[in-house]
Design an enzyme around this catalytic site. Structure first.
Site, PDB file in Angstrom:
ATOM      1  N   TRP B 102      52.260   3.895 -89.815  1.00 30.88           N
ATOM      2  CA  TRP B 102      52.625   4.290 -91.181  1.00 30.88           C
ATOM      3  C   TRP B 102      54.099   4.075 -91.434  1.00 30.88           C
ATOM      4  CZ3 TRP B 102      48.583   4.121 -93.953  1.00 30.88           C
ATOM      5  CH2 TRP B 102      47.341   4.441 -93.387  1.00 30.88           C
ATOM      6  N   ASP B 169      58.321  11.240 -94.169  1.00 32.52           N
ATOM      7  CA  ASP B 169      56.877  11.254 -94.385  1.00 32.52           C
ATOM      8  C   ASP B 169      56.288  12.280 -93.419  1.00 32.52           C
ATOM      9  OD1 ASP B 169      54.148  10.866 -94.459  1.00 32.52           O
ATOM     10  OD2 ASP B 169      54.225   8.704 -94.089  1.00 32.52           O
ATOM     11  N   LYS B 193      45.593  16.487 -94.612  1.00 27.95           N
ATOM     12  CA  LYS B 193      45.637  16.990 -93.241  1.00 27.95           C
ATOM     13  C   LYS B 193      45.761  18.514 -93.313  1.00 27.95           C
ATOM     14  CE  LYS B 193      46.610  12.559 -92.006  1.00 27.95           C
ATOM     15  NZ  LYS B 193      45.692  11.599 -91.423  1.00 27.95           N
TER      16      LYS B 193
END
Lengths: 356, 356
Positions: B102, B169, B193
């Protein structure tokens, strides 16, 4: 008390969509897991996405015609910039029809990317009609229009035939009426009117129009990347996509767009007949451009507003006040609103007439 | 059978979030209407958005410190381009730490906007550790890092102190451990999440860093516009925001981040102790960088895979296979996963040892 939900969006959806989606949150496909806690790459959710994509094309009559359907996020407002990013050439030109607040929003974003010609606008008349007789420059990279204008209660009945790609924002009337959808090269629609809850956007794209701008497109804004990833370039909005699938299944079981169009026409005929008949009310938009989704109307005498408002609220009606830029009332009659709810409103309008 | 859901995301959420959100779909706030059919401008939903925004700041300890919280859509992947759009000056420079898939995706998008310096990368070691001892160019417009790497099971334990804005992030470990969140100027996290279901992204922004690039930013990508509109620039993803609020309320009632951190540490200690003790297994990531959210581990002998897989499946465990780029197994232990589920997995690992 039975509710009659005239919300302009997010709006009423079929009761079975509420029932089935609530059940899926408790136990999805009898898996013992919630729809909210499973991987979007799981077999069960991939099946949801695949069916939603193919059912959208089937209902629009676009299967096997070179189109792809995507369920993205960000709302129609994100499409306002994705369209020029993907279609407007560097130093290119786009043509837009200005029919209301959302069309105007799309134009504003396009202008950031290049020359944006507004071929016609009804802004000076507070968007009370759809402009006609306009000319679209033949060298434009694409033509953009908005099929239904929720706020003003107008709807395009005819679409131009052009050599260039035609892009249409159908957020507030997709799946509501029979159109030759193959006239369009991109159709986009926020889900939260006729297709599902807020949180996903349907984008239908004729694949052959992509890849022609030489523009560098960020990945998340690149239609080609989303198509290649089968609408799973990143984690999709799982619940909104699932509830949209349930709504599309409901529509298919009802008989598809042709069947709902008959019901929608009956609802619109009922309310507009009363608006035109009842001496207390007048319509807000040009008769020939009246929307079958959103009927906008005003009291001839504002002095009756308090009485009217009390009557419809007492009848279980909600969401009826018009947008502040038009005033008066707006009866949003999306696919899932039953004819019965329109009859209740019409009866209230008659009751007001008998009382004042 | 009781399920033990190790899905890497979307992932397990508290049972009360499933129960309450399903109920809201049937009858929201006892209004007689579904959460899915009400206007996002209704008083009831505005209250949801306002509470979600303030509760996020409260839990992060950022209230009254110049931060704004937004619930956007598009996922963390859309933030990959919104960050450079909003922070990288024309002809500016950005610094990124490359710790996994990511992070690498974020770097790819930043490069479309200008000079993007990768200050360090563990890519050559298949991202099995967090690079340390790197230098960040002092003239960068901002520094970007990824706090937890779901796929590789690594987690940043320390963050650099820098004069420039720090962007992080935190998609896969936000709200899981106590950090001085005021070290960061932008924190973003996909909800799916520790915060809620897929379909919304939390973005926390120190307002003073905005408006300094001279860049023309499309409206939907402009943090300042979203802040001004109080996270309602366009129709927000209503259901994902509501379910996120329920999850944040659950966390607050539990005692906030400090309370959940203790539980998370206990879960991680339990699984890693077994990985290190059991001669059949080995950890996949550097010990000092191990994630408390995602424990990645491998069998020393692949011949035991079929037996192990049969055992954990029979015990009601799901979502345990590792990502294809690491192989083996990944125990994702997000906030809502109970310690009991980790104990079941550890018992299965011991059972395997006794059988082979």
């Amino acid at each position: 008390m039975k509710k009659h939900n005239y919300s302009a969006g997010p709006c009423i959806l079929p009761q079975e969509v509420f029932d089935k989606s609530a059940q899926a949150i408790l136990n999805f496909n009898d898996s013992g897991l919630s729809l909210l806690e499973i991987s979007h790459r799981s077999k069960d959710f991939v099946a949801v996405m695949d069916e939603a994509r193919s059912l959208a094309l089937e209902l629009l009559g676009l299967e096997g015609k070179g189109y792809q359907a995507l369920f993205l996020s960000g709302g129609a407002s994100l499409e306002f910039l994705m369209v020029p990013y993907n279609l407007m050439k560097e130093n290119g030109k786009a043509a837009y029809l200005d029919t209301g607040t959302w069309a105007s929003g799309a134009i504003k974003e396009a202008k950031l990317f290049g020359e944006t010609v507004v071929v016609a606008s009804s802004k000076e008349q507070n968007y009370n009609h759809i402009p006609k007789g306009y000319t679209v420059p033949t060298d434009a990279d694409y033509f953009h229009c908005t099929s239904n204008n929720t706020i003003f209660g107008t709807q395009m009945k005819d679409f131009p035939s052009l050599e260039m790609p035609i892009v249409c924002d159908m957020s507030s009337d997709i799946f509501s009426r029979v159109i030759d959808f193959s006239k369009f090269d991109i159709i986009y629609a926020g889900a939260q009117k006729n297709m599902g809850p807020a949180g996903t956007t349907l984008v239908v794209i004729k694949e052959e129009i992509l890849g022609k701008t030489a523009r560098v497109i960020p990945s998340m804004l690149d239609y080609a990347k989303h198509i290649k990833a089968e609408s799973m370039y990143n984690t999709p909005p799982v619940f909104p996509v699932y509830a949209s699938l349930l709504t599309l299944q409901w529509l298919k079981n009802l008989g598809g767009i042709a069947a709902i169009e008959k019901i929608n026409n009956a609802k619109a005929a009922l309310i507009y007949a009363e608006i035109d008949r009842n001496p207390l009310f007048k319509g807000a938009s040009a008769i020939e451009d009246r929307s079958i989704m959103n009927a906008t109307f005003l009291l001839n005498d504002e002095a009756h507003a308090a009485t009217f408002d009390a009557l419809w609220k007492a009848a279980g009606i909600s969401g009826l006040p018009g947008h502040r830029s038009v005033g008066g009332y707006r009866a949003s009659m999306y696919n899932a609103l039953p004819l019965e709810s329109v009859q209740v409103l019409v009866d209230i309008m008659k009751e007001l007439e008998s009382k004042v």
